[in-house]
Design an enzyme around this catalytic site. Structure first.
Site, PDB file in Angstrom:
ATOM      1  N   ASP A 134      74.075  41.077  22.289  1.00 43.00           N
ATOM      2  CA  ASP A 134      74.465  41.640  21.004  1.00 43.00           C
ATOM      3  C   ASP A 134      75.693  42.537  21.010  1.00 43.00           C
ATOM      4  O   ASP A 134      76.475  42.516  20.062  1.00 43.00           O
ATOM      5  CB  ASP A 134      73.261  42.394  20.404  1.00 43.00           C
ATOM      6  CG  ASP A 134      73.460  42.750  18.941  1.00 43.00           C
ATOM      7  OD1 ASP A 134      74.133  41.991  18.240  1.00 43.00           O
ATOM      8  OD2 ASP A 134      72.942  43.795  18.505  1.00 43.00           O
ATOM      9  N   LEU A 169      68.643  36.788  20.160  1.00 42.82           N
ATOM     10  CA  LEU A 169      69.444  35.935  21.038  1.00 42.82           C
ATOM     11  C   LEU A 169      70.112  36.719  22.164  1.00 42.82           C
ATOM     12  O   LEU A 169      70.576  37.845  21.973  1.00 42.82           O
ATOM     13  CB  LEU A 169      70.517  35.214  20.215  1.00 42.82           C
ATOM     14  CG  LEU A 169      69.997  34.326  19.081  1.00 42.82           C
ATOM     15  CD1 LEU A 169      71.163  33.775  18.277  1.00 42.82           C
ATOM     16  CD2 LEU A 169      69.138  33.189  19.628  1.00 42.82           C
ATOM     17  N   CYS A 188      69.007  23.243   6.311  1.00 42.36           N
ATOM     18  CA  CYS A 188      68.201  23.903   5.281  1.00 42.36           C
ATOM     19  C   CYS A 188      67.974  23.026   4.054  1.00 42.36           C
ATOM     20  O   CYS A 188      67.258  23.454   3.134  1.00 42.36           O
ATOM     21  CB  CYS A 188      68.877  25.200   4.857  1.00 42.36           C
ATOM     22  SG  CYS A 188      69.033  26.407   6.193  1.00 42.36           S
ATOM     23  N   CYS A 198      67.805  37.929  -1.575  1.00 38.44           N
ATOM     24  CA  CYS A 198      68.642  39.081  -1.234  1.00 38.44           C
ATOM     25  C   CYS A 198      68.683  40.072  -2.392  1.00 38.44           C
ATOM     26  O   CYS A 198      69.103  39.724  -3.504  1.00 38.44           O
ATOM     27  CB  CYS A 198      70.059  38.620  -0.894  1.00 38.44           C
ATOM     28  SG  CYS A 198      71.147  40.002  -0.454  1.00 38.44           S
ATOM     29  N   CYS A 214      75.197  44.018   2.142  1.00 36.95           N
ATOM     30  CA  CYS A 214      73.933  43.752   2.833  1.00 36.95           C
ATOM     31  C   CYS A 214      73.179  45.059   3.096  1.00 36.95           C
ATOM     32  O   CYS A 214      73.756  46.030   3.595  1.00 36.95           O
ATOM     33  CB  CYS A 214      74.225  43.030   4.145  1.00 36.95           C
ATOM     34  SG  CYS A 214      72.779  42.737   5.173  1.00 36.95           S
ATOM     35  N   CYS A 241      66.757  45.128   6.547  1.00 38.10           N
ATOM     36  CA  CYS A 241      66.136  44.340   5.488  1.00 38.10           C
ATOM     37  C   CYS A 241      65.759  42.982   6.060  1.00 38.10           C
ATOM     38  O   CYS A 241      66.576  42.325   6.700  1.00 38.10           O
ATOM     39  CB  CYS A 241      67.105  44.161   4.315  1.00 38.10           C
ATOM     40  SG  CYS A 241      66.469  43.176   2.938  1.00 38.10           S
ATOM     41  N   ASP A 242      64.520  42.565   5.823  1.00 39.52           N
ATOM     42  CA  ASP A 242      64.030  41.285   6.341  1.00 39.52           C
ATOM     43  C   ASP A 242      63.865  40.220   5.262  1.00 39.52           C
ATOM     44  O   ASP A 242      63.389  39.125   5.552  1.00 39.52           O
ATOM     45  CB  ASP A 242      62.659  41.479   7.008  1.00 39.52           C
ATOM     46  CG  ASP A 242      62.744  42.230   8.321  1.00 39.52           C
ATOM     47  OD1 ASP A 242      63.706  41.998   9.069  1.00 39.52           O
ATOM     48  OD2 ASP A 242      61.843  43.042   8.595  1.00 39.52           O
ATOM     49  N   CYS A 244      65.626  38.060   3.434  1.00 40.25           N
ATOM     50  CA  CYS A 244      66.161  36.700   3.555  1.00 40.25           C
ATOM     51  C   CYS A 244      65.511  35.945   4.704  1.00 40.25           C
ATOM     52  O   CYS A 244      65.360  34.714   4.660  1.00 40.25           O
ATOM     53  CB  CYS A 244      67.680  36.724   3.702  1.00 40.25           C
ATOM     54  SG  CYS A 244      68.297  37.473   5.227  1.00 40.25           S
ATOM     55  N   CYS A 248      62.001  32.415   4.593  1.00 39.49           N
ATOM     56  CA  CYS A 248      62.397  31.115   5.144  1.00 39.49           C
ATOM     57  C   CYS A 248      61.171  30.221   5.342  1.00 39.49           C
ATOM     58  O   CYS A 248      60.224  30.596   6.037  1.00 39.49           O
ATOM     59  CB  CYS A 248      63.109  31.318   6.475  1.00 39.49           C
ATOM     60  SG  CYS A 248      63.605  29.767   7.283  1.00 39.49           S
TER      61      CYS A 248
END
Length: 376
Positions: A134, A169, A188, A198, A214, A241-242, A244, A248
């Protein structure tokens, strides 16, 4: 031998807690990424994240960062939650923290696992390597897509068939020539659930994020006062913020059982009381968030965020705590306290404004007094 080595790497990665491990070539794996990054930066969508601009050339490809690299081992660590991150959306008295930040700092957890895998790989096959989590100029998401871990969704995050939107990642660049796995496919389709979810309309188009809008950027990266236009939409989110990610549809295949144990949420961070967050001083902040990624934003930004949540929550019991913060040493805290008080108790706001507004030396805080008074 290379195929056997790749299989052995995947097995070792799994033993170390990684949910996914695949390989991409260091040369030409992400040919479009440099141009897309340049367009994003030119649009100013990175906000105040200046390091994105200063490292843009090295981000363009693995070999731009390290010319000797021949292969990229991309690894994913699951942090799939056991319950929906949206469950606390209407709980005004508690703060919402992004799932990834409710446990141990993932930078530390992943770095330890990556270094362990790196030591194993050098002992097994030699070569030179570098590990990244990261903080380096690495295009993790395009590389993960190139390696076959999943694809970048319309919310710009990686989507996995097996782990939904819940993968952290990491990367190992190596001078070894390993067989590339190739893209796994997937997309998607017509789904736009993440875009619709959002709260601040941070997606000007599918697959494009304007970080300046964001909530994660505003509550974590942004150092100054949160722009007025976004404050109500932040709701009770105090860190990230989770939304979005949480909506899924691919998350139905994710399981908390696959999440790394070290990333398990700490009880005190799953639903912290806003009142407790407002009471934090520097020492208490460091104690509460020790070992957490939240520690990097510092006490002032956390209390600023909690004040925004207080103003949105309408909890009259918080008025005394908010008033106390009108005298805080940090202007960003005082300014947020002005806004929160104006929302919670207009009469008390008017009384406090009469004796504080003219004496406030910071122009941004003074502007808060003026703007709230006008709005009232």
């Amino acid at each position: 031998m290379d195929g056997d080595l790749a299989a052995a790497i995947r097995a070792e990665a799994a033993a170390l807690g990684f949910a996914e491990c695949r390989v991409a070539s260091a040369d030409g794996a992400i040919p479009l990424s440099a141009g897309r990054l340049r367009q994003w930066l030119e649009a100013g969508a990175h906000g105040a994240m200046d390091w994105m601009e200063t490292t843009a050339e090295r981000r363009g490809s693995p070999q731009a960062l390290w010319p000797e690299a021949r292969s990229v081992i991309m690894l994913g660590m699951s942090y799939a939650p056991a319950t929906s991150p949206l469950a606390l959306a209407d709980e005004g008295g508690v703060g919402r923290i992004s799932v990834y930040a409710q446990g141990a700092d993932y930078h530390d957890v992943m770095k330890r696992a990556l270094k362990a895998l790196a030591r194993w790989l050098v002992a097994r096959a030699g070569g030179d390597l570098k590990v990244f989590v990261d903080t380096a100029p690495v295009m993790e998401k395009p590389l993960a897509e190139a390696a076959g871990l999943g694809w970048q969704g319309k919310h710009t995050n990686l989507v996995s068939r097996d782990h939904g939107s819940w993968l952290l990642l990491g990367a190992i660049y190596t001078t070894l020539a390993l067989p590339a796995d190739g893209r796994s496919g997937g997309d998607c389709g017509s789904c736009t659930a993440c875009l619709a979810a959002c709260p601040t309309n941070a997606f000007p188009a599918p697959y494009r994020l304007d970080a300046r809008r964001c909530v994660s950027y505003l509550t974590i990266e942004h150092k100054g006062p949160i722009p007025t236009e976004f404050r109500a939409a932040i709701g009770n989110r105090v860190y990230g913020c989770d939304d979005c990610l949480a909506v899924c549809p691919w998350n139905k295949f994710a399981s908390a059982a696959h999440a790394h144990l070290a990333l398990a949420p700490r009880a005190e961070l799953t639903a912290p009381e806003v009142a407790d967050l407002l009471a934090l001083d520097d020492a208490a902040f460091r104690q509460v968030f020790a070992g957490s990624p939240i520690k990097r934003i510092g006490r002032d930004r956390m209390v600023r965020n909690a004040l925004i949540c207080a103003g949105n929550g309408g909890e009259a019991a918080l008025v005394s705590r908010v008033v106390a913060l009108l005298d805080d040493a940090a202007p960003v805290v005082r300014g947020a306290a002005v806004w929160a008080l104006g929302r919670l108790d207009p009469a008390r706001f008017a009384a406090e404004a009469g004796r504080r507004r003219e004496g406030e030396r910071d122009p941004a805080v003074r502007a808060e007094w003026e703007s709230v008074a006008i709005a009232a």
